[in-house]
Design an enzyme around this catalytic site. Sequence first.
Site, PDB file in Angstrom:
ATOM      1  N   ASN A 164       0.692  -1.194   0.070  1.00 62.78           N
ATOM      2  CA  ASN A 164       0.106   0.162  -0.067  1.00 62.78           C
ATOM      3  C   ASN A 164       0.894   1.320   0.040  1.00 62.78           C
ATOM      4  OD1 ASN A 164       0.636  -0.514   2.465  1.00 62.78           O
ATOM      5  ND2 ASN A 164      -1.045   0.024   3.600  1.00 62.78           N
ATOM      6  N   LYS A 187      12.771  -6.670   0.048  1.00 66.22           N
ATOM      7  CA  LYS A 187      11.719  -7.373  -0.763  1.00 66.22           C
ATOM      8  C   LYS A 187      10.424  -6.534  -0.775  1.00 66.22           C
ATOM      9  CE  LYS A 187       8.695 -10.491  -0.089  1.00 66.22           C
ATOM     10  NZ  LYS A 187       7.828 -10.209  -1.226  1.00 66.22           N
ATOM     11  N   PRO A 188       9.838  -6.077  -1.930  1.00 62.76           N
ATOM     12  CA  PRO A 188       8.706  -5.493  -2.200  1.00 62.76           C
ATOM     13  C   PRO A 188       7.405  -6.371  -2.311  1.00 62.76           C
ATOM     14  CG  PRO A 188       9.806  -5.361  -4.197  1.00 62.76           C
ATOM     15  CD  PRO A 188      10.704  -6.144  -3.275  1.00 62.76           C
ATOM     16  N   SER A 190       4.636  -8.351  -4.112  1.00 56.40           N
ATOM     17  CA  SER A 190       4.691  -8.770  -5.478  1.00 56.40           C
ATOM     18  C   SER A 190       3.835  -7.795  -6.423  1.00 56.40           C
ATOM     19  CB  SER A 190       4.340 -10.277  -5.658  1.00 56.40           C
ATOM     20  OG  SER A 190       5.004 -10.990  -4.856  1.00 56.40           O
ATOM     21  N   GLY A 240       3.213  -5.095   7.215  1.00 57.28           N
ATOM     22  CA  GLY A 240       2.413  -6.027   6.312  1.00 57.28           C
ATOM     23  C   GLY A 240       1.083  -6.497   7.352  1.00 57.28           C
ATOM     24  N   SER A 241       0.557  -7.628   7.170  1.00 60.14           N
ATOM     25  CA  SER A 241      -0.617  -8.069   7.842  1.00 60.14           C
ATOM     26  C   SER A 241      -0.111  -8.852   8.910  1.00 60.14           C
ATOM     27  CB  SER A 241      -1.350  -9.257   7.139  1.00 60.14           C
ATOM     28  OG  SER A 241      -0.491 -10.361   6.876  1.00 60.14           O
ATOM     29  N   GLU A 262       5.475  -3.959  11.761  1.00 61.43           N
ATOM     30  CA  GLU A 262       4.531  -2.962  11.777  1.00 61.43           C
ATOM     31  C   GLU A 262       3.216  -3.619  11.109  1.00 61.43           C
ATOM     32  OE1 GLU A 262       4.720  -0.101  13.097  1.00 61.43           O
ATOM     33  OE2 GLU A 262       6.785   0.090  13.352  1.00 61.43           O
ATOM     34  N   CYS A 296      -2.911   1.104   6.970  1.00 59.91           N
ATOM     35  CA  CYS A 296      -2.712   0.460   8.099  1.00 59.91           C
ATOM     36  C   CYS A 296      -3.804   1.191   9.154  1.00 59.91           C
ATOM     37  CB  CYS A 296      -1.516   0.151   8.577  1.00 59.91           C
ATOM     38  SG  CYS A 296      -0.308   1.730   8.699  1.00 59.91           S
ATOM     39  N   GLU A 394      -9.767  -6.744   9.458  1.00 58.50           N
ATOM     40  CA  GLU A 394      -9.442  -5.734   8.589  1.00 58.50           C
ATOM     41  C   GLU A 394     -10.037  -5.443   7.277  1.00 58.50           C
ATOM     42  OE1 GLU A 394      -4.935  -5.583   8.524  1.00 58.50           O
ATOM     43  OE2 GLU A 394      -5.080  -3.524   8.707  1.00 58.50           O
TER      44      GLU A 394
END
Length: 493
Positions: A164, A187-188, A190, A240-241, A262, A296, A394
């Site tokens: 995001n 690592k971004p 995908s 991320g999640s 985070e 988030c 979420e």
Amino acid sequence: MIEGLPPSGRGSLLIGGAWHPPTGHRYAPVIDPSTGKPLAEAPLATAEDARAAIEAAAAAEESWGRTPGHARGRVLREVSARIRADREVLSRLIASEVGKPIADARIEVDRAVGVYALAAEEIRQLGGESYPADAYELPAGNETRMLFTVRDPIGVVVAIGPFNFPLNLLSHKIASGLAAGNPVVAKPSSSAPFTALRLAEHLVAAGVPPGAFNLVVGPGRSVGDTLVEHPATRLVTFTGSTEMGKHIAERAGRGAKRVILEMGGLDPMVVLDDAPLDRAVPAAVRGVFGYSGQVCTASKRLLVQEGIAEKFSQALAERARALKVGPALEETTEVGPVIDGTAAARLETLVHDATRRAATVLVGGVRPAEGAGSFFPPTVLDKVPEEARVVQEEPFGPVASILRFAKLDDAIRIANATPYGLQAAVYTRDLARAFRLAQRLRVGGVHLNDPTSLRWDALPFGGVRESGLGREGLRYAMQEMTEVKLVSVNYAD
Ligand code: NAD
């Protein structure tokens, strides 16, 4: 074709200062959520590529760690300048690969410009402390000792980002890692590799030496697990999640590696009955519908006191109806698509679940019957019961869920009744009630008369409980990315 995408139509991996195709020569298309069409192909790195990236980083650990702070700062300021000069290309890449409205994408780029500059500044603050040795009786001889601490780079940092904020959140990790003297393997997501690949080009051009920065693009499970588990990895910084964060923490824990996590949130925005609606409603619009709620710190639960609830919900519904929904690259778009069709379908399911439990749909709620792209309309749900899935999971979409409450204690109980604890907002003119809430809400940050999504890149940011572990904000992340070493000097004759 969008400028900034790989001219060959396929991206590559940055390992040890050189660009490589993935060892398995496999690629996957990245889809523009506004059009549903492929943009270009992203590499599918293998576990072997991930290992090579960590080993390249480990080989650069000594030299980058010993590069003087002023020299590291110069490189970071150059990265900042290059991003500033490339603002429009980067903004359009972000808008295209993750469907973020172009105006918001530009704000993200501007923030990343600041993040590298701030990291460079913070290098000067990365010191230790000195102690009055003579204040301690033991060990004997403290009268002739000097004691101080220094901060050593921790070693290889693995930076894993979400879809995001593909530029700014990855930049928080890369900038703090490099500023603290650590080599980084990034690592971004995908869904958003091309912004990260463009960023990598700027890092190389700015003078980050080979191996000090590496970028692998590929499947979370094989590539991610290998990066986290490699014995040379010393710290994993992840956004991320919560599900993935816990998975990473478990694997990192087995190797006694430090983590900064985070993760997800269900941030409450509490609106008390004396709140100024002319401020609370626009804040809810921004908090719920900004980047289609895929933030988030989006205001995922609007806790509104009964005395003001009717007026608030009507005003919010009116504003939601007027929002301009459209493709991310269109200048006037206020709400773009969600990341993919699966996300849009899930939102519809969450709305169904809420209405089945007696919530009312004031606006939106149903996916468009036709048209390209993964769109979901701005939606306002009123009288949402606490047990509805949309306020338990979420939603990550443009859905406002209004939960009405009677007393302040009810708001506190509802706000704290999830495993999360990222940020919270409170709208009221009554300072006594505002401070009571600020004290009792279990979150990493409370914003009184400001939206949940407020964030300063320089200040401590994070969550409590299942929303986070450790803090970002350049100085705070840099502290986590260093080891405190005590040095004692005995100057006895
Ligand atoms: P995600 O958890 O699906 O993916 C995040 C990253 O983890 C991706 O790069 C993914 O490829 C990677 N990954 C997947 N499997 C992995 C593995 N086994 N090992 C290592 N990495 C792996 O999250 P997302 O959908 O990209 O982002 C949305 C989520 O991120 C939401 O929950 C949101 O709340 C959260 N988020 C939190 C913050 C914060 O600061 N707290 C900020 C932005 C987003």
